[in-house]
Scaffold this motif. Structure first.
Motif, PDB file in Angstrom:
ATOM      1  N   GLU B  72       0.922  -1.213  -0.086  1.00  0.00           N
ATOM      2  CA  GLU B  72       0.207   0.039  -0.127  1.00  0.00           C
ATOM      3  C   GLU B  72       0.778   1.245  -0.231  1.00  0.00           C
ATOM      4  N   ARG B  74       2.503   4.091  -1.830  1.00  0.00           N
ATOM      5  CA  ARG B  74       1.995   4.861  -2.963  1.00  0.00           C
ATOM      6  C   ARG B  74       3.204   5.702  -3.459  1.00  0.00           C
ATOM      7  N   ARG B  75       3.786   6.476  -2.637  1.00  0.00           N
ATOM      8  CA  ARG B  75       4.571   7.620  -3.150  1.00  0.00           C
ATOM      9  C   ARG B  75       6.052   7.265  -3.087  1.00  0.00           C
ATOM     10  N   ASP B 149       4.414   6.509   3.273  1.00  0.00           N
ATOM     11  CA  ASP B 149       4.099   7.889   2.242  1.00  0.00           C
ATOM     12  C   ASP B 149       4.246   9.152   2.950  1.00  0.00           C
TER      13      ASP B 149
END
Ligand SMILES: NC(=O)c1ccc[n+]([C@@H]2O[C@H](COP(=O)([O-])OP(=O)(O)OC[C@H]3O[C@@H](n4cnc5c(N)ncnc54)[C@H](O)[C@@H]3O)[C@@H](O)[C@H]2O)c1
Ligand SMILES: [Zn+2]
Ligand SMILES: [Zn+2]
Lengths: 157, 391
Positions: B72, B74-75, B149
């Motif tokens: 999970e 994302r960045r 993130d």
């Protein structure tokens, strides 16, 4: 020796907290009040996101019929107040102290479920701790271990 | 992997500990490139912070490379060079959304301890006692970064590792003191402590437009460094009366903003130092607030005092009367790093903020106990000892 004394001093703060926790339960009126008190967290989401279609967040749902739950919108756009309390009678007095130390006070499971529910609804997962191990068991360390073991279900929540 | 463990009061050793792994889907694993000592660690070493256990890996200010990400994240991706804020923030609770990151509701896995001590629990931080969550510190070859993130920031190519390193903790802390202390153009600002935190607070005050910035310490090399690299004026508190000196330099008003960057082990030459020290040792007073008291006393009427130094519990002889009668604003916080890191990296890349000079001693991780000795006892001009876990 010096180390042990300093270690105890370091835990002094925690000691004060624990003492207050134990001694604040002396008067029975307060105790009865505390036993029926709602345990509450505010979740930074709208009520329909916290309990979509009336479904409780999974950690709280897992407690099933053992708890009653109350949900209301928090003031000032702060999200949702999610409250719960065990239906079973809560131990008081000396039994309470023993139950809490033994991890058998029903409120401990409720506190844990509320915290996990907040984390799950807000972030999408329940954060887990690193597994840490001690290099040397000490009395102060064992106290920390106990505090850590109970930490998810204890506190002022 | 190798890691530096707290073994007891003033006892550190490098040990073999299990590698961290991805536990939550939003975790990343960072291979630590650089990790530094911080004044806060000295409070751990001295035994003033509760809930430490032998074997705890310490360290919370670090930079490295992402080597693994949870599904999970994302960045970030594997290979990113990142600086990670010392406090862990989930990014989505009310506190994180309101930029009070060190108060995150979801990052402290042991909330009961903080709630018992303080009424509410602070957020989680790496390697800083079980009261602040169960996280292994960064003085190690790898570290698990939850909510990656939000806590990990990619470092622009033009910013060096040593400059970026301090954007993890010291720089955002110092910046926060000046910004939340309310520094405005034309202000006179006084900063207690010329460690890394105090130096950045002084620089931040200048960048926010302060007319005069005066930094206070007793170590000549720190005072000189603050004059040269920060551009602030200084006062050696062992050579003069600090309050009289500050009054004289501020037209008899007192500084508009007073920033304390010393913490609970403050030193002083006066007799009350002995009093505080004895009480602290006897466990009757947890913290020695010498610089806080002085800052409150020195501050102009209606001015503001910001406490950056770490305090754990109770203080004695707290001048509440001065706060009340002078109408002061008194504020303090653990650092809200995520709020400042992008801006700090930008200031560094434009050359307006210099940080690398604070890394006076760089060494392999296996020499970390020596590094802490240098840093704690301010030997050999040490401002920060920085460790390389892979050297
Ligand atoms: N708020 C936060 O989130 C946060 C983050 C990082 C560090 N800190 C705290 O900030 C403080 C400073 O950190 P650091 O890394 O710069 O530590 P440091 O030990 O390098 O610096 C502290 C400095 O204070 C000076 N000092 C001691 N007594 C003084 C006095 N009476 N007057 C003026 N100066 C005095 C010391 O000589 C030293 O140079 C520590 O308490 C640390 O725990 C807080
Ligand atoms: Zn720090
Ligand atoms: Zn948060």
């Amino acid at each position: 020796m010096k180390r042990a004394v300093l270690g105890a001093a370091a835990l002094g703060g925690a000691g004060v907290g624990a003492w207050r926790w134990l001694s604040s339960r002396r008067t029975t009126a307060r105790t009865r009040r505390a036993a029926s008190r709602w345990l509450v967290v505010t979740v930074n989401r709208r009520p329909d996101e916290v309990v979509p279609g009336g479904r409780l967040p999974e950690p709280l749902a897992r407690l099933g019929d053992a708890v009653e739950v109350r949900v209301r919108e928090a003031p000032g756009g702060r999200g949702t107040e999610l409250a719960a309390r065990p239906l079973a009678p809560v131990p008081t007095g000396v039994t309470e102290v023993l139950a809490r130390l033994g991890g058998e006070d029903p409120r401990q499971a409720v506190r844990r479920a509320l915290r996990e529910s907040r984390c799950l609804v807000e972030t999408g997962e329940v954060l887990r701790a690193d597994k840490t191990v001690t290099t040397r068991p000490t009395p102060a360390g064992r106290l920390v271990d106990l505090a850590v073991e109970r930490a998810g279900g204890e506190g002022r929540l | 992997m190798k890691a530096l463990c707290w073994q007891g009061v003033n006892e550190l050793s490098v040990e073999n500990v299990p590698d961290p792994r991805v536990i939550n889907d939003q975790d990343a694993i960072v291979k630590v490139g650089l990790t530094t000592t911080c004044g806060s660690d000295l409070h751990l070493l001295g035994g003033y912070i509760p809930a430490m256990r032998a074997g705890d890996v310490i360290g919370h200010e670090f930079l490295g490379e992402i080597v693994e990400v949870g599904p999970e994240v994302r960045r970030h991706k594997v290979g990113d060079r990142v600086v990670v804020t010392s406090f862990i923030g989930c990014g989505r609770c009310w506190y994180c959304e309101n930029d009070l990151w060190s108060a995150c509701d979801n990052s402290n896995t042991n909330p009961a301890i903080g709630e018992m001590l303080y009424g509410r629990a602070p957020g989680g931080i790496y390697g800083y006692s079980h009261a602040m969550g169960e996280y292994k510190g960064s003085h190690a070859q790898y570290v698990r970064v939850p909510f990656a993130d939000f806590g990990a920031f990619s470092v622009p190519d033009e910013v060096s590792d040593l400059d970026a390193l301090f954007c993890s903790d010291a720089a955002p802390t110092g910046w926060m003191g000046a910004e939340l202390g309310g520094v405005k153009p034309g202000d006179v600002v006084a900063v207690w402590g010329c460690g890394a935190v105090g130096q950045v607070a002084a620089r931040a005050a200048m960048l926010l437009g302060a007319e005069r910035v005066i930094a206070i310490d007793r170590y000549p090399e720190r005072l000189t460094m603050t004059e040269r690299h920060v551009g602030a004026e200084t006062i050696d508190y062992t050579r003069t009366d600090v309050i009289a000196e500050l009054l004289e330099r501020s037209g008899g008003r007192g500084p508009d903003v007073c920033i304390e960057a010393v913490g609970m082990e403050a030193h002083s030459a006066g007799p009350h130092h002995l009093y505080d020290k004895v009480k602290q040792r006897m466990g009757l007073e947890l913290d020695r607030p010498v610089a806080v008291r002085e800052a409150i006393y020195a501050c102009r009427k209606g001015g503001s005092v910001f406490v950056l130094g770490v305090f754990a519990g109770l203080v004695d002889k707290f001048p509440l009367g001065a706060i009340m009668n002078k109408g002061l604003t008194f504020r303090a916080a653990q650092q809200h790093g995520q709020r400042y890191v992008p801006r700090l990296l930008d200031l560094v890349s434009r050359g307006e903020l210099r940080l690398a000079h604070m890394a006076t001693h760089t060494m392999p991780l296996y020499e970390a106990p020596r590094g802490y000795d240098l840093f704690k006892n301010k030997k050999d001009g040490c401002v920060r000892a920085v460790f390389r876990p892979w050297a």
